[in-house]
Design a protein around this motif. Structure first.
Motif, PDB file in Angstrom:
ATOM      1  N   GLN A  15      54.392  34.755  36.558  1.00  0.00           N
ATOM      2  CA  GLN A  15      53.375  34.682  37.600  1.00  0.00           C
ATOM      3  C   GLN A  15      52.009  34.480  36.949  1.00  0.00           C
TER       4      GLN A  15
ATOM      5  N   LYS B 237      48.989  33.752  39.000  1.00  0.00           N
ATOM      6  CA  LYS B 237      47.975  34.276  39.914  1.00  0.00           C
ATOM      7  C   LYS B 237      48.542  35.509  40.623  1.00  0.00           C
ATOM      8  N   PRO B 238      47.698  36.461  40.964  1.00  0.00           N
ATOM      9  CA  PRO B 238      48.218  37.624  41.701  1.00  0.00           C
ATOM     10  C   PRO B 238      48.628  37.240  43.119  1.00  0.00           C
ATOM     11  N   LYS B 239      49.603  37.931  43.634  1.00  0.00           N
ATOM     12  CA  LYS B 239      50.042  37.682  45.006  1.00  0.00           C
ATOM     13  C   LYS B 239      49.025  38.259  45.981  1.00  0.00           C
ATOM     14  N   THR B 240      48.943  37.653  47.140  1.00  0.00           N
ATOM     15  CA  THR B 240      47.978  38.092  48.149  1.00  0.00           C
ATOM     16  C   THR B 240      48.721  38.649  49.359  1.00  0.00           C
ATOM     17  N   ILE B 241      48.041  39.515  50.092  1.00  0.00           N
ATOM     18  CA  ILE B 241      48.614  40.102  51.300  1.00  0.00           C
ATOM     19  C   ILE B 241      47.934  39.465  52.501  1.00  0.00           C
ATOM     20  N   ASP B 242      48.741  38.936  53.396  1.00  0.00           N
ATOM     21  CA  ASP B 242      48.216  38.335  54.615  1.00  0.00           C
ATOM     22  C   ASP B 242      47.669  39.441  55.511  1.00  0.00           C
ATOM     23  N   SER B 243      46.420  39.289  55.934  1.00  0.00           N
ATOM     24  CA  SER B 243      45.793  40.355  56.718  1.00  0.00           C
ATOM     25  C   SER B 243      46.372  40.483  58.124  1.00  0.00           C
TER      26      SER B 243
ATOM     27  N   THR C  62      53.474  39.546  51.901  1.00  0.00           N
ATOM     28  CA  THR C  62      52.960  39.199  50.585  1.00  0.00           C
ATOM     29  C   THR C  62      53.327  37.750  50.306  1.00  0.00           C
TER      30      THR C  62
ATOM     31  N   SER D 141      52.212  33.898  47.919  1.00  0.00           N
ATOM     32  CA  SER D 141      51.604  33.308  46.749  1.00  0.00           C
ATOM     33  C   SER D 141      51.560  31.797  46.932  1.00  0.00           C
ATOM     34  N   SER D 142      50.611  31.168  46.277  1.00  0.00           N
ATOM     35  CA  SER D 142      50.512  29.706  46.348  1.00  0.00           C
ATOM     36  C   SER D 142      51.190  29.040  45.158  1.00  0.00           C
ATOM     37  N   GLU D 143      51.849  29.816  44.318  1.00  0.00           N
ATOM     38  CA  GLU D 143      52.515  29.265  43.140  1.00  0.00           C
ATOM     39  C   GLU D 143      53.916  28.772  43.495  1.00  0.00           C
TER      40      GLU D 143
END
Length: 101
Positions: free
Chosen positions: A29, A31-37, A42, A44-46
């Motif tokens: 990985q 980039k860090p994974k993001t949380i959808d608000s 969870t 990721s764009s990767e």
């Protein structure tokens, strides 16, 4: 771009050793994974996180990584050390451990 090369272990949900003889190359990985608000999922764009390449041997996986300029690390598999025990050993007359219920 970096990757790990490993041989997957037998899962706890199966008794056989299916898919444990192949070597897998997985990308790390970046980039860090993001949380959808809104939903809390969870994401990721990767796209490389979704890629798993299977190889017959570790040498083939290493050669692929070197050919494509991928930095890699090899995780060696741990061999299972299970003692073979017979069911009838539970009822031996010279059993070392006491039989208790």
């Amino acid at each position: 771009m970096s990757a790990k090369i490993y041989r997957p272990a037998k899962t706890a949900m199966q008794s056989g050793k299916a898919k444990t003889h192949l070597w897998v190359l997985e990308f790390d990985q970046e980039k860090p994974k993001t949380i959808d608000s809104l939903t809390g999922y969870t994401g990721s764009s990767e796209m490389k996180q979704q890629v798993r390449l299977n190889f017959e041997s570790c040498e083939l996986a290493k050669a692929y990584a070197e050919r494509h300029g991928i930095a890699y690390r090899v995780i060696e598999p741990k061999e299972a050390t299970r003692k073979n025990v017979s069911y009838t050993d539970n009822f031996r007359f010279n059993r070392m451990q006491p039989w208790t219920h």
